[in-house]
Design an enzyme around this catalytic site. Structure first.
Site, mmCIF file in Angstrom:
data_model
loop_
_atom_site.group_PDB
_atom_site.id
_atom_site.type_symbol
_atom_site.label_atom_id
_atom_site.label_comp_id
_atom_site.label_asym_id
_atom_site.label_seq_id
_atom_site.Cartn_x
_atom_site.Cartn_y
_atom_site.Cartn_z
ATOM 1 N N CYS A 252 -2.819 -1.385 -9.834
ATOM 2 C CA CYS A 252 -3.077 -0.060 -9.256
ATOM 3 C C CYS A 252 -4.035 0.720 -10.149
ATOM 4 O O CYS A 252 -3.777 0.915 -11.342
ATOM 5 C CB CYS A 252 -1.778 0.716 -9.093
ATOM 6 S SG CYS A 252 -2.044 2.359 -8.371
ATOM 7 N N LYS B 19 0.436 -9.046 -9.106
ATOM 8 C CA LYS B 19 -0.829 -8.643 -8.479
ATOM 9 C C LYS B 19 -1.626 -7.855 -9.512
ATOM 10 O O LYS B 19 -1.102 -6.929 -10.132
ATOM 11 C CB LYS B 19 -0.586 -7.786 -7.233
ATOM 12 C CG LYS B 19 -1.877 -7.421 -6.494
ATOM 13 C CD LYS B 19 -1.569 -6.757 -5.151
ATOM 14 C CE LYS B 19 -2.849 -6.595 -4.323
ATOM 15 N NZ LYS B 19 -3.685 -5.477 -4.792
ATOM 16 N N MET C 67 0.845 -1.195 0.000
ATOM 17 C CA MET C 67 0.000 0.000 0.000
ATOM 18 C C MET C 67 0.877 1.239 0.000
ATOM 19 O O MET C 67 1.736 1.402 0.881
ATOM 20 C CB MET C 67 -0.925 0.004 1.227
ATOM 21 C CG MET C 67 -1.956 -1.103 1.221
ATOM 22 S SD MET C 67 -2.980 -1.120 2.720
ATOM 23 C CE MET C 67 -1.833 -1.885 3.897
ATOM 24 N N ASN D 93 -7.689 -11.057 -2.860
ATOM 25 C CA ASN D 93 -7.549 -9.760 -2.200
ATOM 26 C C ASN D 93 -8.828 -8.960 -2.419
ATOM 27 O O ASN D 93 -9.446 -9.041 -3.480
ATOM 28 C CB ASN D 93 -6.331 -9.030 -2.780
ATOM 29 C CG ASN D 93 -6.151 -7.608 -2.260
ATOM 30 O OD1 ASN D 93 -5.950 -6.693 -3.034
ATOM 31 N ND2 ASN D 93 -6.224 -7.440 -0.960
ATOM 32 N N GLY D 94 -9.208 -8.220 -1.393
ATOM 33 C CA GLY D 94 -10.393 -7.382 -1.486
ATOM 34 C C GLY D 94 -11.427 -7.720 -0.436
ATOM 35 O O GLY D 94 -11.966 -8.820 -0.426
#
Length: 329
Positions: free
Chosen positions: A102, A141, A19, A204-205
């Site tokens: 991103c 990712k 992050m 993820n999420g």
């Protein structure tokens, strides 16, 4: 065990998401202390590394207590990404990760991050260049796709595995969604169910609680989960998830003493890595999270944000530890 190249992780590992302006070494230290199994640096601009920009170079700092640790790169130029893979390898991480997820405008509009989901041949070429320029495992990712009409992550998974990536993490939203709405893990499950896929698949999420982590493990069959925003100011989420998955029991939330001690550790690491001036300034974004939900939290945060020296910050933390505050009902 879950293997990423030569890296051995426990069954159903819990990963810390990279992050920006959060996942620096001080933050990673408190997450590791609470059980994070694999962590990544903040994403690093390949163009910044080539220019030897101080901020980008500083993000290459990794420490033995963090291992296994991955350096995450993003960029829009194939040759530059390959060169930066070699530079990053020299910093001594355990793996190199490529950011194809991103969604922010400043990244995607420059042809990097999630923008590569609109140019899969270039994504494949870029990934191959990174793999060619490092002996380390390379992971990726990404997201489900650019928008609702172009969810192409299943194709992405097969093509990137075929050229040699060692693991894939998928965020269950499109680029257009940003971080809005509920993450959709159904395509992540389809990738995991694909008989051609042999590499670990991480989801993820929206992993915000131990219960949700176990529910998603059982429902979608992923090899592990990546935790992002839920860990900010609450690194205990890693130990809580691991305990709940193993036993089905919820741990008690951290005590006031534990909150203060972890905030103090984060602060000390921040001062050590960044120096007093920058360390104090950058810690200010974390205080509200560490003491959220406790009596007096707003007043404490105001005083901590206003503090200008390490001694004053430590005095306030000691005062908080002595306050016997309880959660607000």
């Amino acid at each position: 065990m879950v293997n990423i190249g030569n890296i051995q992780l426990p069954d159903f590992p819990i990963l810390l998401a990279p992050m920006e302006d959060v996942s620096d070494p001080p933050f990673r230290a408190v997450c590791k202390a609470n059980g994070a199994d694999l962590m990544y640096t903040e994403f690093i601009s390949s163009e910044g590394l080539i220019r030897a920009a101080a901020k980008s170079r500083k993000k290459l700092d990794v420490f033995d207590y963090e291992r296994p640790i991955g350096i995450q790169l993003f960029g829009s130029d194939v040759a530059t990404m390959g060169e930066c893979a070699a530079i990053s390898t020299e910093a001594g991480p355990d793996l190199i990760d490529i950011n194809y997820g991103c969604p922010v405008k400043q990244v995607a509009c420059r042809g990097a991050g999630a923008a590569l989901l609109r140019d899969i041949p270039k994504m494949v070429e870029m990934t191959a260049a990174v793999i060619k320029n490092t002996h380390l495992p390379v992971t990726v990712k990404t997201r489900l796709g650019w928008d609702e009409g172009s969810k192409n992550v299943e194709d992405v998974a097969e093509r990137l595995q075929d050229i040699g990536i060692a693991a894939l993490t998928v965020h269950g939203r499109t680029r257009v969604q940003l971080y809005k709405g509920e993450a959709d893990w159904r395509l992540i499950a389809k990738i995991k169910d694909n008989p051609r896929i042999r590499i670990p698949i991480f989801g993820n999420g929206d992993i915000t609680s131990p219960e949700k982590a176990l529910e998603y493990k059982n429902r979608y069959g992923v090899d592990g989960v990546m935790v992002g925003r839920a860990s900010i100011g609450y690194p205990w989420i890693f130990r809580e998830i691991k305990h709940y998955v193993a036993t089905g029991e919820l741990l008690l939330p951290p005590t006031l003493d534990e909150r203060v001690a972890m905030c103090r550790m984060h602060f000390d690491k921040s001062i050590e890595w960044k120096g007093p001036r920058v360390g104090i300034f950058e810690m200010r974004r974390h205080y509200a999270h560490y003491f959220r939900g406790l009596e007096g939290a707003k007043a404490w945060r105001t005083r901590l944000v206003d503090a200008e020296t390490p001694d004053v910050v430590l005095e306030i933390l000691q005062e908080i530890a002595s306050s016997e505050a309880v959660p607000v009902s």
